[in-house]
Design a protein around this motif. Structure first.
Motif, mmCIF file in Angstrom:
data_model
loop_
_atom_site.group_PDB
_atom_site.id
_atom_site.type_symbol
_atom_site.label_atom_id
_atom_site.label_comp_id
_atom_site.label_asym_id
_atom_site.label_seq_id
_atom_site.Cartn_x
_atom_site.Cartn_y
_atom_site.Cartn_z
ATOM 1 N N ALA A 108 0.809 -1.212 0.000
ATOM 2 C CA ALA A 108 0.000 0.000 0.000
ATOM 3 C C ALA A 108 0.844 1.263 0.000
ATOM 4 C CB ALA A 108 -0.924 0.010 1.230
ATOM 5 N N ARG A 109 2.177 1.114 -0.058
ATOM 6 C CA ARG A 109 3.108 2.231 -0.012
ATOM 7 C C ARG A 109 2.919 3.042 1.269
ATOM 8 N NH1 ARG A 109 3.225 4.507 -6.245
ATOM 9 N NH2 ARG A 109 3.067 2.487 -7.241
ATOM 10 N N ARG A 110 2.683 2.340 2.367
ATOM 11 C CA ARG A 110 2.538 2.985 3.673
ATOM 12 C C ARG A 110 3.612 2.501 4.638
ATOM 13 N NH1 ARG A 110 -0.169 5.370 0.726
ATOM 14 N NH2 ARG A 110 -2.263 6.191 1.010
ATOM 15 N N GLU A 111 4.557 1.746 4.117
ATOM 16 C CA GLU A 111 5.622 1.237 4.959
ATOM 17 C C GLU A 111 6.527 2.381 5.403
ATOM 18 O OE1 GLU A 111 6.630 -0.841 7.026
ATOM 19 O OE2 GLU A 111 7.390 -2.554 5.894
ATOM 20 N N VAL A 112 7.046 2.286 6.622
ATOM 21 C CA VAL A 112 8.024 3.257 7.090
ATOM 22 C C VAL A 112 9.326 3.007 6.342
ATOM 23 C CG1 VAL A 112 9.313 4.106 9.072
ATOM 24 C CG2 VAL A 112 6.941 3.366 9.350
ATOM 25 N N VAL A 113 9.749 3.963 5.548
ATOM 26 C CA VAL A 113 10.911 3.782 4.694
ATOM 27 C C VAL A 113 12.103 4.527 5.287
ATOM 28 C CG1 VAL A 113 11.843 4.106 2.378
ATOM 29 C CG2 VAL A 113 9.419 3.596 2.681
ATOM 30 N N ARG A 114 13.207 3.806 5.426
ATOM 31 C CA ARG A 114 14.455 4.415 5.890
ATOM 32 C C ARG A 114 15.521 4.191 4.818
ATOM 33 N NH1 ARG A 114 12.275 2.223 10.632
ATOM 34 N NH2 ARG A 114 11.977 3.718 12.313
ATOM 35 N N PRO A 122 17.315 -1.167 3.159
ATOM 36 C CA PRO A 122 17.879 -2.521 3.014
ATOM 37 C C PRO A 122 16.890 -3.616 3.358
ATOM 38 C CG PRO A 122 18.809 -1.389 4.923
ATOM 39 C CD PRO A 122 18.062 -0.367 4.133
ATOM 40 N N GLY A 123 16.053 -3.383 4.365
ATOM 41 C CA GLY A 123 15.060 -4.388 4.727
ATOM 42 C C GLY A 123 14.073 -4.645 3.604
ATOM 43 N N GLN A 124 13.701 -3.599 2.883
ATOM 44 C CA GLN A 124 12.763 -3.773 1.778
ATOM 45 C C GLN A 124 13.408 -4.526 0.616
ATOM 46 O OE1 GLN A 124 11.075 0.132 0.855
ATOM 47 N NE2 GLN A 124 9.285 -0.462 2.021
ATOM 48 N N ILE A 125 14.676 -4.238 0.340
ATOM 49 C CA ILE A 125 15.357 -4.965 -0.740
ATOM 50 C C ILE A 125 15.473 -6.444 -0.383
ATOM 51 C CG2 ILE A 125 17.503 -5.202 -2.018
ATOM 52 C CD1 ILE A 125 15.833 -2.792 -2.802
ATOM 53 N N GLU A 126 15.786 -6.736 0.871
ATOM 54 C CA GLU A 126 15.835 -8.134 1.302
ATOM 55 C C GLU A 126 14.474 -8.799 1.131
ATOM 56 O OE1 GLU A 126 17.282 -8.208 5.268
ATOM 57 O OE2 GLU A 126 19.308 -7.551 4.743
ATOM 58 N N GLN A 127 13.396 -8.059 1.464
ATOM 59 C CA GLN A 127 12.049 -8.613 1.311
ATOM 60 C C GLN A 127 11.739 -8.897 -0.151
ATOM 61 O OE1 GLN A 127 9.862 -9.153 4.133
ATOM 62 N NE2 GLN A 127 9.000 -10.460 2.554
ATOM 63 N N HIS A 170 5.189 11.390 8.333
ATOM 64 C CA HIS A 170 5.813 11.131 7.041
ATOM 65 C C HIS A 170 5.522 12.235 6.046
ATOM 66 C CE1 HIS A 170 6.338 6.510 7.240
ATOM 67 N NE2 HIS A 170 6.550 7.080 8.394
ATOM 68 N N SER A 171 6.422 12.371 5.089
ATOM 69 C CA SER A 171 6.199 13.160 3.889
ATOM 70 C C SER A 171 6.641 12.295 2.715
ATOM 71 C CB SER A 171 7.006 14.463 3.921
ATOM 72 O OG SER A 171 6.613 15.281 5.000
ATOM 73 N N GLN A 172 5.686 11.983 1.818
ATOM 74 C CA GLN A 172 5.985 11.140 0.653
ATOM 75 C C GLN A 172 6.616 9.811 1.052
ATOM 76 O OE1 GLN A 172 4.911 12.126 -2.343
ATOM 77 N NE2 GLN A 172 4.127 13.946 -1.340
ATOM 78 N N GLY A 173 6.159 9.215 2.149
ATOM 79 C CA GLY A 173 6.613 7.890 2.537
ATOM 80 C C GLY A 173 7.915 7.869 3.297
ATOM 81 N N THR A 174 8.562 9.020 3.509
ATOM 82 C CA THR A 174 9.828 9.078 4.212
ATOM 83 C C THR A 174 9.651 9.853 5.507
ATOM 84 O OG1 THR A 174 10.983 9.069 2.104
ATOM 85 C CG2 THR A 174 12.256 9.742 4.021
ATOM 86 N N LEU A 175 10.348 9.424 6.558
ATOM 87 C CA LEU A 175 10.237 10.098 7.841
ATOM 88 C C LEU A 175 10.614 11.562 7.722
ATOM 89 C CD1 LEU A 175 11.701 7.574 10.434
ATOM 90 C CD2 LEU A 175 9.333 8.314 10.217
ATOM 91 N N ASP A 176 9.878 12.429 8.424
ATOM 92 C CA ASP A 176 10.240 13.837 8.472
ATOM 93 C C ASP A 176 11.603 13.990 9.137
ATOM 94 O OD1 ASP A 176 7.847 14.516 7.294
ATOM 95 O OD2 ASP A 176 6.814 14.868 9.190
ATOM 96 N N PRO A 177 12.356 15.028 8.762
ATOM 97 C CA PRO A 177 13.696 15.223 9.345
ATOM 98 C C PRO A 177 13.650 15.313 10.868
ATOM 99 C CG PRO A 177 13.352 16.676 7.466
ATOM 100 C CD PRO A 177 12.032 16.044 7.749
ATOM 101 N N GLY A 178 14.586 14.650 11.518
ATOM 102 C CA GLY A 178 14.697 14.726 12.970
ATOM 103 C C GLY A 178 13.778 13.800 13.734
#
Length: 497
Positions: free
Chosen positions: A208-214, A256-261, A466-474
């Protein structure tokens, strides 16, 4: 001002609609648009009866209009929608407006004819789009129903394992001579089912593109090397795994976790396509400004109609499984700004190609992570509306040497802070809570106590943090569900910033 004949004629020719001037039923004047609309030369119109231009049905309407013209006074007598017939037999829907004008030559009827075919085509196009939208909605509802059914099926299986093995643990622990080994084995089954539920949740969020992306700069070859042994265990000894990494591969920016998945999901699909054994090839290469990851198997392959649907959620050619594998791959890759495609031939095999954008960043220094340092008596405020999880977090943190204050919601947490005289070193808060979101609580607490650091906990933080699926700064976020080591490492890292 009196209009000259030239001005009147210019206005007549400039009009966007067809204009016919009639003396009785005889056409005495026609503009250029009338010549174009009716498909006849001007001399084919002038002096002719208007009846030759209309259909039989329109002639019935003209009888009533003729009486209005004969009996009416100067001025408009209304508009009707009818049809006209061109010399080639085609009929065109038109709107005809008539006004009576008294002139020195007698009473004339001015008929303005507007072509409605464009409007009709527009109405047809709207109807077609509405029909397509309805079909699309029905398909989405069907897909959601399929998704919900698949989730319910898999989670019910996992919950059945958890509930029953937990009961086994209770029964064995309550016996007169508890078997510690049996209790540990049953507890391990509970943990294993819980991890399966966690994996499915992450797959759903990724789809759903709602995963926390790092995202971080990665060496794709190293990621494959790190997961290679797990892939071998996953596919079994009857399948040969061949890894062919390209030398000097540019880095990519991904989680990296998503690529492994992605790799695990592709390996699982390949394994199921090769029940009697075969080859699974994982290779990388540079592809223009992208890095290519390719996973190929020598399995049964798929026909074109199946290939078209393999990225749909819970579409599966298998008898079991979640059916989320390739849908998750698609969601993960597109979220990372990449592309994914699949080619398959029945009886030959399947190749999935993933293209990821190259990164200009530098690879991080790799070092073995150490165990998180224990607490040094710091005071932590844990805010979580789920009582059992709040108690789990408090128990883990207190056991590691922290002083723990607990609250079930934002309002209770602020009241507790107002009564607390000492320092609060870290707020550990759920993101989504009734009454007050974790972000609002953190802002109010930090405003009152600027030295307090913040660590959020959530299984679904978007779009709050989040903003666009990426954590906000800080923002520091610990994903649920977490293990004791996950929690302790996140707390220590936040305190040591």
């Amino acid at each position: 001002m009196e209009w000259s004949e030239e001005l009147a004629g210019g206005l007549l020719q400039a009009a966007p609609d067809a204009i016919l001037v009639m003396d009785g039923e005889t056409i005495v004047l026609a503009n250029d648009r009338a010549v174009e609309l009716y498909g006849r030369a001007r001399d084919e119109l002038l002096g002719k009866s208007i009846e030759m231009l209309v259909t039989a049905d329109a002639r019935i309407m003209m009888a009533a209009r003729r009486r209005k013209i004969e009996e009416g006074r100067p001025g408009p007598i209304g508009a009707v929608t009818t049809t006209l017939r061109r010399p080639d037999g085609t009929e065109i829907p038109v709107e005809s407006s008539v006004s009576l004008v008294d002139t020195p030559q007698g009473r004339l009827a001015v008929c303005v004819v507007r072509d409605l075919s464009e409007r009709a085509r527009a109405d047809q196009e709207k109807a077609r789009l509405r029909a397509e939208a309805q079909v699309d909605r029905n398909q989405r509802l069907e897909s959601l129903g399929q998704l919900a059914g698949g989730i319910a099926h898999d989670f019910n299986n996992m919950l059945g394992v958890i509930v029953n093995y937990a009961n086994f643990v209770i029964e064995e622990a309550s016996s007169d001579a508890p078997d510690v080994a049996a209790i540990a084995a049953d507890a391990e089954q509970v943990v294993r089912a819980g991890k399966r539920g966690t994996d499915l949740t992450h797959q759903l969020l990724s789809f759903a593109r709602r995963e926390v992306v790092r995202p971080q700069v990665l060496d794709l070859n190293q990621v494959i090397a790190d997961v290679e042994e797990m892939l071998r265990r996953t596919i079994g000894s009857h399948i040969d795994l061949i890894v062919a990494p390209a030398p000097e591969l540019p880095p990519v920016l991904c989680d990296p976790g998503q690529i492994e998945q992605v790799l695990v999901n592709l390996a699982l699909n390949a394994r199921d396509a090769m029940p009697d054994g075969g080859e699974l090839v994982v290779d990388t290469s540079r592809h223009g400004s992208q890095v290519r990851l390719r996973v190929s198997d020598s399995g049964s392959g798929m026909p074109p109609d199946v290939v078209e649907r393999v990225f749909e959620p819970f579409f599966s050619t298998k008898g079991g499984g979640t059916g989320l594998g390739l849908a998750t791959v698609y969601g993960t890759v597109t979220q990372a700004g990449g592309e994914v495609s699949i080619a398959s031939t029945p009886g030959v095999g399947t190749t999935v190609t993933v293209l990821l954008p190259m990164s200009s960043g530098s690879l991080p220094d790799s070092s073995d992570p150490s165990e998180p340092a224990p607490g040094r008596g710091e005071t932590l405020l844990v805010v979580e509306d789920e009582e059992a999880l709040r108690e789990v977090a408090g128990r883990i943190l207190a056991g590691a040497g922290y002083r723990v204050l607990s609250a079930s919601c934002g309002a209770e947490a602020l009241e507790l802070v107002a009564r607390h005289d000492g320092v609060i070193d870290l707020l550990v808060s759920d993101v989504v809570m009734p009454g007050m979101l974790g972000k609002e609580l953190a802002e109010r607490l930090v405003d009152a106590r600027p030295g307090t650091r913040v660590l959020y906990m959530s299984g679904y933080a978007q779009p709050v943090l989040h903003s666009q699926g990426t954590l906000d700064p800080g923002v520091a976020l610990l994903e649920k569900p977490f293990t004791a080591s996950d929690l302790l490492a996140a707390v220590r890292n936040r305190l040591d910033v």
